[in-house]
Design an enzyme around this catalytic site. Structure first.
Site, PDB file in Angstrom:
ATOM      1  N   GLY A  57       8.379  10.701 -39.390  1.00 26.48           N
ATOM      2  CA  GLY A  57       7.614  11.930 -39.206  1.00 26.48           C
ATOM      3  C   GLY A  57       6.679  12.127 -40.373  1.00 26.48           C
ATOM      4  O   GLY A  57       6.872  11.516 -41.432  1.00 26.48           O
ATOM      5  N   CYS A  84      13.144   6.071 -41.559  1.00 24.25           N
ATOM      6  CA  CYS A  84      12.251   6.733 -42.513  1.00 24.25           C
ATOM      7  C   CYS A  84      12.586   8.226 -42.619  1.00 24.25           C
ATOM      8  O   CYS A  84      13.632   8.565 -43.161  1.00 24.25           O
ATOM      9  CB  CYS A  84      10.791   6.466 -42.126  1.00 24.25           C
ATOM     10  N   SER A 226      -7.447   4.404  -7.028  1.00 25.15           N
ATOM     11  CA  SER A 226      -8.707   4.232  -7.763  1.00 25.15           C
ATOM     12  C   SER A 226      -9.035   2.755  -7.944  1.00 25.15           C
ATOM     13  O   SER A 226     -10.145   2.412  -8.322  1.00 25.15           O
ATOM     14  CB  SER A 226      -8.575   4.880  -9.144  1.00 25.15           C
ATOM     15  N   GLY A 227      -8.041   1.894  -7.708  1.00 20.57           N
ATOM     16  CA  GLY A 227      -8.253   0.473  -7.998  1.00 20.57           C
ATOM     17  C   GLY A 227      -7.742   0.107  -9.378  1.00 20.57           C
ATOM     18  O   GLY A 227      -7.644  -1.061  -9.722  1.00 20.57           O
ATOM     19  N   GLY A 228      -7.410   1.108 -10.189  1.00 19.71           N
ATOM     20  CA  GLY A 228      -6.852   0.861 -11.526  1.00 19.71           C
ATOM     21  C   GLY A 228      -5.379   0.462 -11.418  1.00 19.71           C
ATOM     22  O   GLY A 228      -4.789   0.504 -10.341  1.00 19.71           O
ATOM     23  N   VAL A 229      -4.807   0.098 -12.578  1.00 17.90           N
ATOM     24  CA  VAL A 229      -3.447  -0.445 -12.574  1.00 17.90           C
ATOM     25  C   VAL A 229      -2.438   0.586 -12.043  1.00 17.90           C
ATOM     26  O   VAL A 229      -1.643   0.290 -11.147  1.00 17.90           O
ATOM     27  CB  VAL A 229      -3.027  -0.856 -14.015  1.00 17.90           C
ATOM     28  N   SER A 231      -2.544   3.522 -10.255  1.00 14.35           N
ATOM     29  CA  SER A 231      -2.510   3.947  -8.846  1.00 14.35           C
ATOM     30  C   SER A 231      -2.228   2.762  -7.934  1.00 14.35           C
ATOM     31  O   SER A 231      -1.580   2.909  -6.892  1.00 14.35           O
ATOM     32  CB  SER A 231      -3.795   4.680  -8.453  1.00 14.35           C
ATOM     33  N   SER A 232      -2.657   1.563  -8.325  1.00 14.28           N
ATOM     34  CA  SER A 232      -2.389   0.385  -7.493  1.00 14.28           C
ATOM     35  C   SER A 232      -0.896   0.080  -7.453  1.00 14.28           C
ATOM     36  O   SER A 232      -0.335  -0.198  -6.389  1.00 14.28           O
ATOM     37  CB  SER A 232      -3.121  -0.840  -8.040  1.00 14.28           C
TER      38      SER A 232
END
Ligand code: XMP
Length: 516
Positions: A57, A84, A226-229, A231-232
């Site tokens: 942190g 840490c 959308s064709g993106g990773v 949503s596909s």
């Protein structure tokens, strides 16, 4: 989530590395979730974790308002590892004292390991670790502890409380600069928390399919593809679970890359045989964007128009009660507003292209427990091609944010052609999967050139290639000159309307990745 899946809880004290800790644990095939530092011991116990990790942190444990944890966490009977700040908090909470050190210890440090077993099983006697702290343990708590490792500047590089499964390490095993960090995290998961490693993407898919079926019952689901990773993969997973009770809606907003609409229709409509509603709204978007040059107004118009178009398309699927989205874990982790924590910065504009919360659907978000690399693996196992699962991010407002000024069909076509060449060349050079984003930008400035014997007066294309791990900061990539040369000559020879190519060498910050 099936009860049999072993899990470890990461308590987040505002470290920029909390997600990395969770990812490293999952690489050991142990499910991990991130909870805010304020989670009570009872809440944690309810999740039946095999262990708890206290993150680093940005604050000092003795500072006013420093985040504390429920001390009962140390009595849950499961191993705890403080990293840490987590180590210092453990010392502080159990009755010791942490004070400002005389020297900051930052960067790579040699750690001397006293006992190569337990947490350090298989770790060399001297190993490089990454440190980032200014505070020091100056008085030990009354519970006796053993020092497992130290460094020139840190007497308590790693400690274990005697007779208890409580461990603390001053360094960050989650970052790549700690050369044996993965082994140490693996030891915590395996030797200490006794996890066998049953979190796999195959087990995830099996469980997710059951969960989706149970949740959806015999109702209908729609999904904005959308064709993106994300949503596909969500579409492929829901398709596996409920088949044709899923309808995907794919909106062409006129701001897509070249042939994107064809690729999406071929893959999901023809190969996967999903119900796919294709809405060509390109003219409608371009009409609304006509003459609009101001970046925020462009985004706003695109976002609003998308909601309208999607709403209309959804109305054509009358029995749909669920709306599926490809939301992933980093989208849902509660961010901790602690001073100095860069991870708490919010990407305000990045929900453009999303849907408003007040839509009347029940939400289905089957990927909301997964990190991106896990989403990709699920996609692979569901049979999506590498080209889709490894696709670089593409912004919701599409090419509009890579085209300063007002867009027109003609100038967008110029951009599409240039972009296709950039991506083609980067793929041929074997670099596409190694770079966060690579694309062309249309610069709406005309400059003078000569081609053959003729004077030209044409547009400029900029090439942008950036490396990033989350899009929040980015470095420009020093692409090889010969590759840049090939991109440049192909763009000038093959794309009408362009006579100059430039390379964008701006970091983020101060620049952004996209031009708008
Ligand atoms: P910037 O340009 O802000 O981009 O440095 C950071 C990352 O976010 C993507 N991006 C967006 N993604 N809707 C999205 O879905 C948006 O409006 C949007 N704007 C930028 C950008 O491609 C980069 O990966």
């Amino acid at each position: 989530m099936s009860e049999q899946i072993e899990n470890i809880v990461v308590l987040d004290f505002g470290s920029q590395y909390s997600q990395l800790i969770a990812r490293r644990i999952r690489e050991c095939r142990v499910y991990s979730r991130i909870l805010p530092f304020s989670a009570s011991a009872a809440e944690i116990a309810a999740l039946k974790p095999r262990g708890v990790v206290l993150s680093g942190g940005p604050m000092s444990v003795y500072a006013p308002g420093a985040p504390q944890c429920d001390p009962e966490i140390f009595n849950l009977g499961v191993p705890v590892l403080g990293i840490c700040y987590g180590l210092q908090l453990m010392i502080h909470t159990l009755g010791g004292v942490v004070s400002p050190g005389t020297r900051r210890e930052y960067g790579k440090t040699r750690l001397r390991v006293r006992e190569s077993s337990g947490l350090f099983a298989g770790v060399k006697k001297e190993t490089t670790v990454w440190m980032s702290h200014g505070d020091k343990v100056t008085k030990l708590p009354p519970i006796p502890l053993d020092v497992l490792a130290d460094s020139d500047n840190t007497e308590y590089g790693a400690v274990k409380f005697r007779g208890r499964e409580l461990y603390g390490i001053q360094f960050h095993p989650e970052v790549v600069h700690s050369e044996e960090g993965r082994t140490i995290i693996g030891n915590f998961c395996g030797h200490i928390c006794k996890c066998t490693g049953n979190w796999t993407m195959a087990s995830f898919i099996e469980q997710a399919v059951k969960d989706i079926r149970a949740k959806v019952g015999d109702e209908q689901v729609i999904l904005g593809l959308s064709g993106g990773v994300d949503s596909s993969v969500a579409a492929a997973l829901i398709d596996r679970a409920i088949g044709d009770r899923l309808t995907c809606i794919f909106v062409n907003n006129g701001l897509l890359r070249k042939n994107e609409e064809k690729r999406v229709q071929d893959l999901f409509g023809r190969n996967f045989k999903m119900k796919l509603v294709y809405v060509d709204a390109s003219e409608r978007f371009l009409a609304r964007l006509s003459g609009v040059a101001e970046p925020e107004r462009k985004r706003h118009i695109i976002g609003n128009e998308f909601v309208k178009v999607f709403d209309e398309a959804a109305a054509g699927i009358p029995h749909a009660t669920f709306l599926a989205q490809g939301t992933t874990y980093p989208d849902v982790i509660e961010s901790i507003p602690i001073d100095g924590n860069p991870a708490a910065m919010i990407k305000s504009h990045h929900n453009v292209g999303g849907l408003p919360k007040e839509m009347k659907f029940k939400l289905l978000e089957p990927l909301s427990r997964l990190f991106k690399d896990e989403v990709r693996e699920v996609g692979r196992q569901l049979g999506l091609p590498e080209d889709v699962v490894m696709r670089q991010p593409f912004p919701g407002p599409g090419l509009a944010v890579r085209h300063p000024g007002a867009v027109t069909k003609e100038t967008l076509d110029v951009l599409r052609d240039a972009d296709e060449i950039v991506v083609d060349e980067i793929k041929k050079a074997g670099l596409y999967h190694k770079i966060w984003q690579t694309f062309a930008v249309f610069v709406p400035v005309r400059t003078v050139g000569v081609m053959g014997d003729e004077r030209t007066y044409d547009y400029v294309i900029a090439i942008r290639a950036v490396d990033s791990s989350d899009g929040m900061t980015a470095d420009w990539v020093p692409l090889p000159y010969d590759l840049l040369g090939r991109m440049s000559s192909r763009i000038i020879n093959e794309v009408r309307g362009v006579n100059r190519v430039v390379y964008d060498i701006t970091q983020k910050p101060p620049g952004t990745i996209e031009w708008e």
